[in-house]
Enzyme design. Sequence first.
Site, short mmCIF file in Angstrom:
data_model
loop_
_atom_site.label_atom_id
_atom_site.label_comp_id
_atom_site.label_asym_id
_atom_site.label_seq_id
_atom_site.Cartn_x
_atom_site.Cartn_y
_atom_site.Cartn_z
N HIS A 37 0.70 -1.20 0.00
CA HIS A 37 0.02 0.09 0.03
C HIS A 37 0.60 1.36 0.11
CE1 HIS A 37 -4.21 -1.61 0.47
NE2 HIS A 37 -3.38 -2.83 0.73
N ASP A 195 0.43 -2.33 -9.83
CA ASP A 195 -0.21 -3.78 -10.71
C ASP A 195 0.22 -3.37 -12.04
OD1 ASP A 195 -1.00 -4.28 -7.94
OD2 ASP A 195 -3.00 -4.12 -8.62
C1 GLA Z 1 -3.42 -3.52 -4.98
C2 GLA Z 1 -3.55 -2.35 -5.85
C3 GLA Z 1 -2.28 -1.66 -5.86
C4 GLA Z 1 -1.48 -1.76 -4.67
C5 GLA Z 1 -1.76 -2.78 -3.70
C6 GLA Z 1 -1.23 -2.98 -2.24
O1 GLA Z 1 -2.71 -4.74 -5.67
O2 GLA Z 1 -4.09 -2.63 -7.01
O3 GLA Z 1 -2.27 -0.51 -6.48
O4 GLA Z 1 -2.15 -0.76 -3.97
O5 GLA Z 1 -2.87 -3.34 -3.51
O6 GLA Z 1 -0.02 -2.57 -2.21
#
Ligand code: GLA
Length: 402
Positions: A37, A195
């Site tokens: 996060h 991601d």
């Molecule tokens: C999900 C979100 C990412 C990131 C992660 C936690 O995968 O899509 O953008 O915030 O959670 O790190």
Amino acid sequence: MITPTPESLTALFRRTYGGAPAVIARAPGRVEFIGNHTDYNGGAVLGAAIDRYVWVAAAPLPGDGPDKPRPRSSAEQGNPAGRLRLFSANGPAVLELPSDPGTKITGSDSWANYPLGVWRSLQDFSLPRPAGFDLLVDSDLPAGAGLSSSAALELATALALLALAGKKDLPPDRLAALGRQAENKYVGVPCGILDQGTSAFGRAGHLVHIDCRGPVFSRVPFPTGAHLWIFNTREKHALIDGLYATRHQECLAAAQALGVALLTDLTPAQLPPLEKKLTPMLAKRAKHIIEEHARVHDTVEALRQGDLATVGRLLTASHRSSKHYFENSTPALDLLVDLLEKHPAVFGVRLTGGGFGGAVMALTRDNFTEKDAASIAQGYSAKHGRTPEMIHLQAADGAQLL
Ligand code: GLA
């Protein structure tokens, strides 16, 4: 899960739509190596694209696009109004939309919001897009495991639709931004760039480092003598259910109370004297983000020095911080972490991705075998009842048109 191939996609496309696809693209899932996060808090993160993919095959509707039109199949003649048609290899039927529905699709077809979000974002980004299309999705990437099947679907769709409109390449930072926009604006998840950035910039044998302020993307060699394993609790995590957005809001509220734009404007040493400005809950969120951001830097440094014992300690410390301060772990994830942490061939282990379910990622030594994984799984099912899904992964190349 059966691994799709261009041949299997083409065959399924023919069965579904009555003609061959014009383009095929695939995009990898990702593991969040460390940096939980931190992305939407302006922090750093390390991810790895993995050798599990979402595949998209597509064709323009007859008469559309720059490619030679396919002959109209009998199925199409029965459905002359259909402009956008989408089919998932896991789904029961083709979803046919005469035009852009304008609103979000709910129920069992809600997966279509991702490709539709991409299609709309192409227009927002002033990029070419086909007026209509037939699209097929197949995958060997488990959905809901925190391995970013959503981002992989967005990126594979973007490459396929761009190619249908005659554009066969897009710089990876633009591709990542486009996918993120589809998710933020049209799916409604306020995710960061982790991601999509990792899926776009992935390279075999490498981790992807993102300084999310820029964002600035770079790569760090994956350590030799180490392996990535995923243990999926099979408890679905869904970012859309609101917990992710709640954490996002809590982080922004903490930053505001501390008088900074983003939590990672502060260093771990600066936080303690300021903590009294925060409620106990917001203080925990801030502590996690600020220290996690520092852990990413420490991990990069330890990787450069080949100090895998330190990398492992940082990974497991990241999990404990997520559990205690960010409160996005679950008993099932914690159980897997506890079992794996004790194993002598495991450097470190942590939840990967948004949390609230999904999977843990373990960094293991060479001598961690299928048998070791099976014994962990046994320990897990003895206490938890379910059998986890185990995947030995390789760091892979990013999204590509085939
Ligand atoms: C999900 C979100 C990412 C990131 C992660 C936690 O995968 O899509 O953008 O915030 O959670 O790190």
